[in-house]
Design a protein around this motif. Structure first.
Motif, PDB file in Angstrom:
ATOM      1  N   ALA A  41      42.586  43.731  43.166  1.00 46.04           N
ATOM      2  CA  ALA A  41      41.209  43.638  42.650  1.00 46.04           C
ATOM      3  C   ALA A  41      40.251  44.417  43.546  1.00 46.04           C
ATOM      4  O   ALA A  41      39.360  45.132  43.058  1.00 46.04           O
ATOM      5  CB  ALA A  41      40.791  42.173  42.549  1.00 46.04           C
ATOM      6  N   ALA A  42      40.443  44.293  44.868  1.00 41.28           N
ATOM      7  CA  ALA A  42      39.560  45.011  45.791  1.00 41.28           C
ATOM      8  C   ALA A  42      39.725  46.518  45.635  1.00 41.28           C
ATOM      9  O   ALA A  42      38.740  47.275  45.619  1.00 41.28           O
ATOM     10  CB  ALA A  42      39.874  44.593  47.234  1.00 41.28           C
ATOM     11  N   GLU A  80      49.229  35.789  44.982  1.00 37.20           N
ATOM     12  CA  GLU A  80      47.778  35.606  45.101  1.00 37.20           C
ATOM     13  C   GLU A  80      47.164  36.692  45.978  1.00 37.20           C
ATOM     14  O   GLU A  80      46.126  37.286  45.636  1.00 37.20           O
ATOM     15  CB  GLU A  80      47.507  34.197  45.678  1.00 37.20           C
ATOM     16  CG  GLU A  80      46.170  33.630  45.315  1.00 37.20           C
ATOM     17  CD  GLU A  80      45.806  33.853  43.852  1.00 37.20           C
ATOM     18  OE1 GLU A  80      44.741  34.464  43.642  1.00 37.20           O
ATOM     19  OE2 GLU A  80      46.561  33.489  42.929  1.00 37.20           O
ATOM     20  N   VAL A  81      47.818  36.971  47.093  1.00 44.82           N
ATOM     21  CA  VAL A  81      47.339  38.013  48.018  1.00 44.82           C
ATOM     22  C   VAL A  81      47.384  39.380  47.333  1.00 44.82           C
ATOM     23  O   VAL A  81      46.440  40.176  47.428  1.00 44.82           O
ATOM     24  CB  VAL A  81      48.202  38.026  49.308  1.00 44.82           C
ATOM     25  CG1 VAL A  81      47.879  39.250  50.160  1.00 44.82           C
ATOM     26  CG2 VAL A  81      47.981  36.744  50.103  1.00 44.82           C
ATOM     27  N   GLU A  88      38.094  47.771  42.447  1.00 43.83           N
ATOM     28  CA  GLU A  88      36.631  47.827  42.549  1.00 43.83           C
ATOM     29  C   GLU A  88      36.175  49.112  43.248  1.00 43.83           C
ATOM     30  O   GLU A  88      35.227  49.773  42.801  1.00 43.83           O
ATOM     31  CB  GLU A  88      36.127  46.597  43.300  1.00 43.83           C
ATOM     32  CG  GLU A  88      34.690  46.250  42.968  1.00 43.83           C
ATOM     33  CD  GLU A  88      34.302  44.925  43.630  1.00 43.83           C
ATOM     34  OE1 GLU A  88      33.222  44.888  44.256  1.00 43.83           O
ATOM     35  OE2 GLU A  88      35.082  43.950  43.546  1.00 43.83           O
ATOM     36  N   LYS A 134      47.187  40.006  44.179  1.00 41.67           N
ATOM     37  CA  LYS A 134      46.118  40.028  43.184  1.00 41.67           C
ATOM     38  C   LYS A 134      44.774  40.384  43.824  1.00 41.67           C
ATOM     39  O   LYS A 134      44.012  41.197  43.294  1.00 41.67           O
ATOM     40  CB  LYS A 134      46.014  38.637  42.542  1.00 41.67           C
ATOM     41  CG  LYS A 134      45.905  38.672  41.028  1.00 41.67           C
ATOM     42  CD  LYS A 134      46.044  37.275  40.466  1.00 41.67           C
ATOM     43  CE  LYS A 134      45.512  37.201  39.049  1.00 41.67           C
ATOM     44  NZ  LYS A 134      45.678  35.837  38.500  1.00 41.67           N
ATOM     45  N   GLN A 135      44.503  39.758  44.980  1.00 39.94           N
ATOM     46  CA  GLN A 135      43.249  40.041  45.684  1.00 39.94           C
ATOM     47  C   GLN A 135      43.179  41.493  46.135  1.00 39.94           C
ATOM     48  O   GLN A 135      42.148  42.157  45.991  1.00 39.94           O
ATOM     49  CB  GLN A 135      43.108  39.131  46.909  1.00 39.94           C
ATOM     50  CG  GLN A 135      42.682  37.716  46.575  1.00 39.94           C
ATOM     51  CD  GLN A 135      42.831  36.777  47.781  1.00 39.94           C
ATOM     52  OE1 GLN A 135      43.057  37.234  48.895  1.00 39.94           O
ATOM     53  NE2 GLN A 135      42.714  35.478  47.544  1.00 39.94           N
ATOM     54  N   GLN A 136      44.292  41.980  46.667  1.00 46.11           N
ATOM     55  CA  GLN A 136      44.309  43.368  47.140  1.00 46.11           C
ATOM     56  C   GLN A 136      44.104  44.338  45.987  1.00 46.11           C
ATOM     57  O   GLN A 136      43.389  45.340  46.112  1.00 46.11           O
ATOM     58  CB  GLN A 136      45.635  43.667  47.835  1.00 46.11           C
ATOM     59  CG  GLN A 136      45.802  42.903  49.144  1.00 46.11           C
ATOM     60  CD  GLN A 136      46.733  43.650  50.121  1.00 46.11           C
ATOM     61  OE1 GLN A 136      47.099  44.794  49.875  1.00 46.11           O
ATOM     62  NE2 GLN A 136      47.079  42.997  51.214  1.00 46.11           N
TER      63      GLN A 136
END
Lengths: 336, 336
Positions: free
Chosen positions: A11-12, A4-5, A15, A7-9
């Motif tokens: 995605a950021a 999950e972490v 972007e 994935k967030q990294q």
């Protein structure tokens, strides 16, 4: 790092990279070209190649700190990073023309929505722009890396065509194609980051090994998933490679490990017409399981990722190195 | 310089440049790619672009002497020079795919003899190789020149498509297309030679102007010859542009200068089906003569060449400068 972490990294990071790409494309004045580039470049995607360039550069700088970006202006590392997304996209644009592909990631290809000429020209534009950005940001050493990778990409297409025509089913040939088609550019993206940050030869080699192996493992898992997925259950189409007559690693290993009887059966299916190959998909999968080819394939991918991790031991343990390790695990664990 | 002497000098220069290209291509190991590149690159041709790069570099060095080539090793200037032949050939390979062209200079195109994929990939290879050679030999300033020229080439294709679709018959648009399609790369070939030899900004501008104008004049004369030649008498096909509905400078000027009646007649022919346009070729030529469009066209070309010669006045009178002047006259005098 939990999935999950990660994935967030990712995605950021994607972007941020998208913003650099958008700012760079703002200089394109021709409205038609701008629309095509936006369609081809900004349709999602993880931006793995640019991310690898940035992580590699940060890894080399280590305690010396990282670039100090100014708002609205791409840093040299960022410019170098997006050049790898441009090169990747340029090759996809041209591949789709060559393969007459109508869809990519569920969207119309540029050759379908516009035409072949637009796709070829937009690819040429991105290619030239990529080399310019890379030369500006990383100088001639980065151009050498990209030149070598592009040469390998083109070479591998010709090797693949010849292998298909001559029924060259050697594992060596599979890996030669794999290296040129997928691994070379990812290895270059990693090494270029190291070069731009002033890495020494050992650091450059380590980054090249990590990137190349990540690319190889990614493609092997891709080839595996083409046999493993449940049709309809995952988003990924299954059985395409067999239907198109592509000799990927699972089939190559199965042939090596098969009994004389199984080998004859496999070859009869492989050389049959496409319709027949599709009907025999479940049977082929059974043969891949019985010969242990699927497990052997996965093991190859795991070994490659492990060797890549090993190579990164020349760097200090930093969040960047953790992220690169996590990316390797992510490649092995993905199921679509 | 007599046309005969010029011809000899050009032939000798082309032979030298061909040798540099052959030596460079020796590094291509894939036999299929090597055969394609040989077919595309070594089919004759004057090697004007590389020659311009070399002459420009020598012009800037002036009395400071020129490079001292070692046998069998391409000098940086030579590497930079052939990069422009590679870029030109790459764009021809891709153009022939886009236009479905079967013949070029009387020989089968790569897309015909091999296939579209091979032509696209060989073009990509040459493009990457060109930028690598140019970066090595001339650094980032030369990459900037090539990047700008490639961008202009792609842009102009899109402008041309849009102009044809919207019946944009402005002279401004014709010159925008001309600049991108022909002049930009020739201007860059000249300026890059100046950059590689350490030219100052005024020298670079002069070389850019000379090269751009040479390219523009060349294309204008080309467009003129498409109306002037006697079918069968010269080697050049005649009437192609009209048949394909291409709005070239002779037609554009004729429209401006025509009486209301002539204008209506011209537009009726231009917008008629291809078969009808072909039948009306002689009539169109008569209208071009009556309106003075042919003479006006030639005058434009002469003015461009004169302005290019003028620009070269910043350099001392040397054999290189004489040769550049002679090239301009050659462009104006050619009849096929």
């Amino acid at each position: 790092m939990t999935p999950e972490v990660l994935k967030q990294q990712l995605a950021a990071a994607a972007e941020q990279i998208n913003q650099v790409i958008k700012d760079d494309l703002a200089a394109v004045t021709n409205p038609r070209l701008a629309a095509i580039l936006e369609h081809a470049l900004l349709a999602g995607g993880k931006r793995i190649r640019p991310l690898l360039t940035l992580l590699a550069a940060q890894l080399v700088q280590g305690h010396k700190g990282t670039e100090n970006p100014q708002a609205g202006t791409a840093t040299p590392w960022q410019q170098l990073a997006i050049s790898f997304e441009y090169l990747h996209t340029a090759s996809l644009l041209h591949d789709d023309v060559i393969d007459h592909a109508a869809l990519r990631r569920g969207r119309e290809t540029v050759n379908t929505r516009w035409d072949n000429g637009s796709a070829i020209l937009a690819g040429d534009f991105l290619h030239a722009r990529a080399l310019l950005l890379a030369g500006r940001a990383g100088g001639v050493p980065c151009l050498e890396l990209i030149g070598t990778a592009t040469q390998a990409m083109v070479d591998s297409e010709f090797i693949q065509q010849e292998a298909a025509a001559s029924r060259d089913w050697r594992e060596e040939t599979y890996f030669a194609v794999l290296d040129g088609k997928t691994a070379a550019l990812i290895a270059a993206a990693c090494e270029a980051g190291g070069v731009a940050a002033g890495g020494n030869p050992a650091q450059r080699r380590a980054l090249h090994t990590y990137g190349g192996n990540l690319g190889r493992a990614f493609q092997i898992i891709d080839d595996l998933l083409d046999y493993l997925g449940e049709p309809g259950a995952t988003g990924k189409a299954v059985g395409n490679d067999l239907q198109e007559g592509k000799m990927t690693l699972p089939l190559l290993i199965a042939r090596q490990r098969a009994s004389a009887e199984q080998q004859a059966e496999l070859e009869a299916i492989i050389t049959a017409p496409a319709q027949r190959r599709r009907e025999q998909f479940t049977r082929v999968r059974t043969l891949l399981e019985q010969t242990g080819a699927l497990a052997a394939c996965r093991q190859r991918a795991e070994e490659l990722i492990a060797a890549g991790d090993q190579a990164l031991a020349v760097f200090a343990a930093t969040p960047q190195r953790d992220l690169l390790h996590a990316l390797g695990q992510y490649v092995l664990q993905r199921d679509r």
